[in-house]
Design a protein around this motif. Structure first.
Motif, PDB file in Angstrom:
ATOM      1  N   GLY A  99       0.836  -1.184   0.000  1.00  0.00           N
ATOM      2  CA  GLY A  99       0.000   0.000   0.000  1.00  0.00           C
ATOM      3  C   GLY A  99       0.875   1.239   0.000  1.00  0.00           C
ATOM      4  N   ASN A 100       0.264   2.412  -0.136  1.00  0.00           N
ATOM      5  CA  ASN A 100       1.027   3.652  -0.176  1.00  0.00           C
ATOM      6  C   ASN A 100       0.169   4.799   0.332  1.00  0.00           C
ATOM      7  OD1 ASN A 100       3.264   5.311  -0.727  1.00  0.00           O
ATOM      8  ND2 ASN A 100       3.644   4.305  -2.696  1.00  0.00           N
ATOM      9  N   GLN A 101       0.737   5.993   0.379  1.00  0.00           N
ATOM     10  CA  GLN A 101       0.030   7.169   0.859  1.00  0.00           C
ATOM     11  C   GLN A 101       0.437   8.384   0.030  1.00  0.00           C
ATOM     12  OE1 GLN A 101       0.793   8.088   4.990  1.00  0.00           O
ATOM     13  NE2 GLN A 101      -0.509   9.902   4.995  1.00  0.00           N
ATOM     14  N   LEU A 102      -0.483   9.329  -0.125  1.00  0.00           N
ATOM     15  CA  LEU A 102      -0.193  10.558  -0.859  1.00  0.00           C
ATOM     16  C   LEU A 102       0.415  11.623   0.043  1.00  0.00           C
ATOM     17  CD1 LEU A 102      -3.377  11.186  -3.071  1.00  0.00           C
ATOM     18  CD2 LEU A 102      -1.212  10.151  -3.775  1.00  0.00           C
ATOM     19  N   VAL A 103       1.325  12.405  -0.534  1.00  0.00           N
ATOM     20  CA  VAL A 103       1.893  13.549   0.172  1.00  0.00           C
ATOM     21  C   VAL A 103       2.057  14.712  -0.800  1.00  0.00           C
ATOM     22  CG1 VAL A 103       3.136  12.198   1.917  1.00  0.00           C
ATOM     23  CG2 VAL A 103       4.254  12.745  -0.260  1.00  0.00           C
ATOM     24  N   VAL A 104       2.093  15.909  -0.251  1.00  0.00           N
ATOM     25  CA  VAL A 104       2.408  17.100  -1.030  1.00  0.00           C
ATOM     26  C   VAL A 104       3.892  17.389  -0.834  1.00  0.00           C
ATOM     27  CG1 VAL A 104       1.898  19.543  -1.430  1.00  0.00           C
ATOM     28  CG2 VAL A 104       0.092  18.000  -0.610  1.00  0.00           C
ATOM     29  N   ILE A 143      -5.328   9.989 -10.140  1.00  0.00           N
ATOM     30  CA  ILE A 143      -6.697   9.621  -9.757  1.00  0.00           C
ATOM     31  C   ILE A 143      -6.886   9.804  -8.259  1.00  0.00           C
ATOM     32  CG2 ILE A 143      -8.324   7.695  -9.585  1.00  0.00           C
ATOM     33  CD1 ILE A 143      -7.104   6.614 -12.209  1.00  0.00           C
ATOM     34  N   TYR A 144      -5.913   9.310  -7.482  1.00  0.00           N
ATOM     35  CA  TYR A 144      -5.992   9.452  -6.021  1.00  0.00           C
ATOM     36  C   TYR A 144      -5.926  10.928  -5.611  1.00  0.00           C
ATOM     37  CZ  TYR A 144      -4.884   4.411  -5.878  1.00  0.00           C
ATOM     38  OH  TYR A 144      -4.889   3.054  -6.041  1.00  0.00           O
ATOM     39  N   ALA A 145      -5.055  11.689  -6.267  1.00  0.00           N
ATOM     40  CA  ALA A 145      -4.903  13.110  -5.933  1.00  0.00           C
ATOM     41  C   ALA A 145      -6.205  13.864  -6.203  1.00  0.00           C
ATOM     42  CB  ALA A 145      -3.760  13.722  -6.737  1.00  0.00           C
ATOM     43  N   LYS A 146      -6.836  13.566  -7.324  1.00  0.00           N
ATOM     44  CA  LYS A 146      -8.107  14.214  -7.649  1.00  0.00           C
ATOM     45  C   LYS A 146      -9.156  13.901  -6.587  1.00  0.00           C
ATOM     46  CE  LYS A 146     -11.734  14.431 -11.187  1.00  0.00           C
ATOM     47  NZ  LYS A 146     -12.154  13.941 -12.546  1.00  0.00           N
ATOM     48  N   GLN A 147      -9.227  12.637  -6.168  1.00  0.00           N
ATOM     49  CA  GLN A 147     -10.182  12.252  -5.128  1.00  0.00           C
ATOM     50  C   GLN A 147      -9.941  13.050  -3.852  1.00  0.00           C
ATOM     51  OE1 GLN A 147      -9.607   8.039  -4.639  1.00  0.00           O
ATOM     52  NE2 GLN A 147     -10.701   7.501  -6.515  1.00  0.00           N
ATOM     53  N   ALA A 148      -8.668  13.171  -3.466  1.00  0.00           N
ATOM     54  CA  ALA A 148      -8.327  13.890  -2.238  1.00  0.00           C
ATOM     55  C   ALA A 148      -8.695  15.364  -2.339  1.00  0.00           C
ATOM     56  CB  ALA A 148      -6.835  13.736  -1.938  1.00  0.00           C
ATOM     57  N   LEU A 149      -8.364  15.984  -3.455  1.00  0.00           N
ATOM     58  CA  LEU A 149      -8.641  17.411  -3.627  1.00  0.00           C
ATOM     59  C   LEU A 149     -10.145  17.678  -3.736  1.00  0.00           C
ATOM     60  CD1 LEU A 149      -5.731  18.293  -6.089  1.00  0.00           C
ATOM     61  CD2 LEU A 149      -5.857  18.813  -3.638  1.00  0.00           C
ATOM     62  N   GLN A 150     -10.866  16.741  -4.317  1.00  0.00           N
ATOM     63  CA  GLN A 150     -12.322  16.879  -4.364  1.00  0.00           C
ATOM     64  C   GLN A 150     -12.904  16.829  -2.959  1.00  0.00           C
ATOM     65  OE1 GLN A 150     -13.254  13.658  -7.134  1.00  0.00           O
ATOM     66  NE2 GLN A 150     -13.937  15.127  -8.684  1.00  0.00           N
ATOM     67  N   ASN A 151     -12.435  15.891  -2.168  1.00  0.00           N
ATOM     68  CA  ASN A 151     -12.937  15.756  -0.803  1.00  0.00           C
ATOM     69  C   ASN A 151     -12.503  16.906   0.094  1.00  0.00           C
ATOM     70  OD1 ASN A 151     -14.460  13.340  -1.051  1.00  0.00           O
ATOM     71  ND2 ASN A 151     -12.580  12.129  -1.016  1.00  0.00           N
ATOM     72  N   LEU A 152     -11.436  17.567  -0.281  1.00  0.00           N
ATOM     73  CA  LEU A 152     -10.992  18.759   0.455  1.00  0.00           C
ATOM     74  C   LEU A 152     -11.765  20.003   0.016  1.00  0.00           C
ATOM     75  CD1 LEU A 152      -7.127  18.158   0.392  1.00  0.00           C
ATOM     76  CD2 LEU A 152      -8.538  18.315   2.465  1.00  0.00           C
ATOM     77  N   GLY A 153     -12.487  19.880  -1.094  1.00  0.00           N
ATOM     78  CA  GLY A 153     -13.280  20.995  -1.591  1.00  0.00           C
ATOM     79  C   GLY A 153     -12.498  22.029  -2.380  1.00  0.00           C
ATOM     80  N   ILE A 202      -1.271  13.761   3.104  1.00  0.00           N
ATOM     81  CA  ILE A 202      -2.698  13.898   2.818  1.00  0.00           C
ATOM     82  C   ILE A 202      -3.426  12.759   3.529  1.00  0.00           C
ATOM     83  CG2 ILE A 202      -4.464  13.921   1.018  1.00  0.00           C
ATOM     84  CD1 ILE A 202      -2.410  15.018  -0.917  1.00  0.00           C
ATOM     85  N   PRO A 203      -4.361  13.084   4.422  1.00  0.00           N
ATOM     86  CA  PRO A 203      -5.064  12.031   5.172  1.00  0.00           C
ATOM     87  C   PRO A 203      -5.597  10.927   4.269  1.00  0.00           C
ATOM     88  CG  PRO A 203      -5.651  14.178   6.025  1.00  0.00           C
ATOM     89  CD  PRO A 203      -4.824  14.434   4.788  1.00  0.00           C
ATOM     90  N   MET A 204      -5.391   9.690   4.672  1.00  0.00           N
ATOM     91  CA  MET A 204      -5.720   8.547   3.826  1.00  0.00           C
ATOM     92  C   MET A 204      -7.225   8.331   3.670  1.00  0.00           C
ATOM     93  SD  MET A 204      -2.703   5.984   5.173  1.00  0.00           S
ATOM     94  CE  MET A 204      -3.039   4.670   4.009  1.00  0.00           C
ATOM     95  N   ASP A 205      -8.041   8.970   4.525  1.00  0.00           N
ATOM     96  CA  ASP A 205      -9.485   8.809   4.381  1.00  0.00           C
ATOM     97  C   ASP A 205     -10.066   9.715   3.295  1.00  0.00           C
ATOM     98  OD1 ASP A 205      -9.198  11.230   5.675  1.00  0.00           O
ATOM     99  OD2 ASP A 205     -10.538  10.748   7.342  1.00  0.00           O
ATOM    100  N   LEU A 206      -9.202  10.481   2.631  1.00  0.00           N
ATOM    101  CA  LEU A 206      -9.665  11.386   1.572  1.00  0.00           C
ATOM    102  C   LEU A 206      -9.619  10.741   0.181  1.00  0.00           C
ATOM    103  CD1 LEU A 206      -7.968  14.743   2.692  1.00  0.00           C
ATOM    104  CD2 LEU A 206     -10.389  14.117   2.884  1.00  0.00           C
TER     105      LEU A 206
END
Length: 249
Positions: A99-104, A143-153, A202-206
Motif C-alpha cells: 500500500g502507499n500514501q499521498l503527500v504534497v 486519480i488518487y490526488a483528484k479524489q483527495a482534492l475533491q474531498n478537500l473541496g 494527505i489524510p488517507m481517508d480522503l
C-alpha cells in the motif's frame, strides 16, 4: 563453412536461446522501480534474468492487453488490474503486495501547510503557477490526488492550475527541478528524493486505499519464482524500508 564451426554455432545458438528463455519481464508502475530492481538482484543469484519495464499503470495495462511480452504486472491501483483480469489475463488471481500514501512535496524545504482544505493556502503557495499531479483520469497517482482534492473541496479551482504528468516519477521530477512550486506524489517518492521536501501528508481517508496488486501472466517456472519473491517476508521488509505498507490479500 568448415564442419567444425557448425557444432560450435549450434552450441552458441542453443546457449543464447536458453538465456533468453529465462528472461522474466516485469511491467511495473513507476513507483515500484526500486522493488523491481531488488527483484533483479535476487533473481540473478538463481540464474534468472529479470528486466523491468516501467510506466503508468494505465499505459502498461494497455500494452499488455495488446500483446506486450509481460510475465508479471504490478499496478498502482486495482482499476487497471481489474481491466486486465476481465480480459482473461493472468495465470492466477492477482495479489495485493503493498500500500502507499499521498503527500504534497515541494522543491523549497521551507514550504509548510497548516490546512489542506483552505484554498487560500494553495493559492498562496502556488503563486499563480501550477500544481504537478498525475493525469487525473488514467494515472493512479493522479486519480488518487483528484479524489483527495475533491474531498478537500479545492479541486474545482485547482484543476485549472495543474500540470498533469504521465506517472509519479514525472511529477517528482517537475518538483525536483523546481519547474512547479508543489506536486502530489506517493510518500515513497518523497522518501527517496533529496531535492523534494515534504510539505504535508494527505489524510488517507480522503482517497481510496492505494493498493499494488501483482499479476502472474506466464506459467513459466522462472516467472513463478520471481512472482513468489514479491510477497516473501524479505520483500515485505524491504517494502517497509521504502515507505510502503505491506499487504496480503
Amino acid at each position: 563453412m568448415p564442419r567444425i564451426l557448425i557444432p560450435l554455432l549450434l552450441l552458441f545458438s542453443s546457449f543464447s536461446f536458453a538465456n533468453s528463455n529465462q528472461t522474466v519481464y516485469v511491467y511495473a508502475a513507476s513507483s515500484m522501480t526500486q522493488v523491481v530492481e531488488r527483484l533483479i538482484e535476487k533473481a540473478q543469484g538463481q540464474g534468472i534474468e529479470v528486466k523491468g519495464v516501467y510506466g503508468s499503470s494505465s499505459s502498461l495495462a494497455r500494452q499488455i492487453s495488446q500483446g506486450a511480452p509481460a510475465d508479471i504486472f504490478i499496478s498502482a491501483n486495482t482499476q487497471w488490474m481489474d481491466y486486465l483480469e476481465q480480459q482473461g489475463e493472468g495465470v492466477k488471481p492477482s495479489i495485493n503486495i503493498a500500500g502507499n500514501q499521498l503527500v504534497v512535496v515541494s522543491g523549497n524545504k521551507d514550504v509548510r501547510f497548516d490546512r489542506l482544505d483552505d484554498l487560500s493556502n494553495w493559492n498562496k503557495m502556488l503563486d499563480g503557477q501550477r500544481l504537478a499531479i498525475g493525469e487525473s483520469n488514467t494515472v493512479p497517482v493522479g486519480i488518487y490526488a483528484k479524489q483527495a482534492l475533491q474531498n478537500l473541496g479545492v479541486w474545482q479551482s485547482l484543476s485549472k492550475h495543474t500540470a498533469p504528468m504521465k506517472n509519479t516519477r514525472a511529477v517528482l521530477a517537475m518538483v525536483e527541478r523546481q519547474q512547479v512550486p508543489m506536486g502530489i506524489v506517493y510518500v515513497t517518492d518523497a522518501k527517496q528524493s533529496k531535492q523534494a521536501h515534504l510539505v504535508s501528508a494527505i489524510p488517507m481517508d480522503l482517497y481510496e486505499p492505494i493498493k499494488y496488486p501483482a499479476l502472474l501472466l506466464s506459467d513459466r517456472s522462472s516467472a513463478n519464482q520471481v512472482y513468489k519473491a514479491l510477497y516473501s517476508k524479505e520483500m515485505s521488509q524491504y517494502l517497509l524500508e521504502l515507505g510502503f505498507t505491506p499487504l496480503t490479500q
